[in-house]
Design a protein around this motif. Structure first.
Motif, mmCIF file in Angstrom:
data_model
loop_
_atom_site.group_PDB
_atom_site.id
_atom_site.type_symbol
_atom_site.label_atom_id
_atom_site.label_comp_id
_atom_site.label_asym_id
_atom_site.label_seq_id
_atom_site.Cartn_x
_atom_site.Cartn_y
_atom_site.Cartn_z
ATOM 1 N N VAL A 86 0.861 -1.178 0.000
ATOM 2 C CA VAL A 86 0.000 0.000 0.000
ATOM 3 C C VAL A 86 0.898 1.229 0.000
ATOM 4 O O VAL A 86 1.871 1.292 0.749
ATOM 5 N N MET A 87 0.564 2.198 -0.839
ATOM 6 C CA MET A 87 1.385 3.400 -0.986
ATOM 7 C C MET A 87 0.652 4.634 -0.479
ATOM 8 O O MET A 87 -0.489 4.892 -0.871
ATOM 9 N N ASP A 88 1.324 5.415 0.367
ATOM 10 C CA ASP A 88 0.795 6.721 0.749
ATOM 11 C C ASP A 88 0.864 7.673 -0.440
ATOM 12 O O ASP A 88 1.843 7.673 -1.194
ATOM 13 N N MET A 89 -0.166 8.496 -0.587
ATOM 14 C CA MET A 89 -0.113 9.597 -1.538
ATOM 15 C C MET A 89 0.408 10.820 -0.792
ATOM 16 O O MET A 89 -0.128 11.184 0.255
ATOM 17 N N PRO A 90 1.467 11.450 -1.292
ATOM 18 C CA PRO A 90 2.079 12.553 -0.548
ATOM 19 C C PRO A 90 1.255 13.835 -0.610
ATOM 20 O O PRO A 90 0.374 14.000 -1.470
#
Length: 287
Positions: A86-90
């Motif tokens: 899962v990737m955080d959106m900056p």
């Protein structure tokens, strides 16, 4: 099936199906070696924008860029086989409009092979979450203390106390209705976290919330004692690797100063020794 026995990574729908079941295990990771250590133990691994503070020395997550997230996402992807990424959106990559969020989320997923993205915000981000989900981008929501909003939240304080509780409940309901497959509850009072968990139909992932949440997440460098600039109350240190590493570095320095390192076993001879076999004998010598 146990985490260690799992052969393929779960999908967002698999995480959603864990609501009310065996608690979901998750940690952050920013590098390939760390991802390899937690692969198959964690149900999902998050590349958090906390990387800016933990690995890059930033004072907050606000300076983290898309390029930084993708670089670390690619590194973590190489270390995972049995855990979902899962990737955080900056900060600044999704708040402007659903269309901006879709472009950037699609780029993150395409370049990291992530299974989902995570973004901060409740009611205000519900339309964006719905827009992404309708276009095939799974979204994990994040409410409560949202670190990208510290300038408007008054710092890293607990969210949802007193009159704020109803607003946080509304956030939880909104992201659920928008189609998020799970929601992170950060720095939320225990009673409120339990109420949200009982009311929404998607898993809650606690960090500074409640053991009653459907899962838990911590920053791995926090729980291993590698990041020690500060220690939130909700962090439990499961190891003190930072102290062990500093002691090892001091031992190394001492041995260098004393010329005990490198030792004979760590250096190379000028010329490799010639291998010799048994001496050959002539017929006369054996007569």
């Amino acid at each position: 099936m146990s985490a260690t026995a799992r052969k393929s990574a779960p999908l967002p729908d698999d995480i959603r199906a864990r609501k009310g079941g065996t608690p979901i295990v998750s940690l952050t990771a920013y590098t390939t070696p760390m991802a390899e250590l937690m692969d198959g133990i964690c149900d999902f691994v998050l590349v958090g924008d906390s990387v800016g503070m933990v690995l890059h020395g930033l004072q907050s997550t606000l300076g983290v860029t898309m390029e930084m997230m993708i670089l670390h996402g690619q590194a973590v992807r190489r270390g995972l086989k049995a855990s979902m990424l899962v990737m955080d959106m900056p900060f600044g990559s999704y708040e402007e409009s659903p269309q901006q969020a879709c472009r950037n989320a699609a780029r993150i997923m395409a370049e990291t092979a992530a299974g989902a993205v995570k973004l901060e915000g409740g009611v205000a981000m519900a339309d964006t979450i719905a827009f992404l989900v309708a276009r095939g981008i799974p979204v994990m929501a994040h409410i409560g203390l949202t670190p990208q909003s510290i300038n408007t939240l008054g710092g890293y304080r607990v969210q949802g106390r007193g009159a704020e509780a109803e607003a946080l409940l509304a956030d939880a309901r909104a992201v659920t209705q928008a189609g998020a497959f799970a929601v992170v509850l950060e720095k939320v009072p225990e009673t409120l976290a339990n109420r949200i968990t009982s009311e929404v139909t998607i898993p809650t992932i606690g960090i500074g919330a409640s053991s009653g949440c459907d899962g838990q997440i911590l920053v791995v460098d926090d729980m291993l004692g590698l990041f020690t600039a500060f220690k939130p109350k909700f962090v439990k240190r499961y190891a003190h690797l930072g102290e062990a590493a500093r002691a090892a570095i001091q031992d190394y320095a001492n041995e260098v100063h004393d010329r005990r390192f490198p030792g004979p076993e760590h250096v190379f001879a000028d010329k490799a020794p010639v291998k010799t076999g048994p001496a050959k004998t002539t017929p006369e010598q054996t007569a």
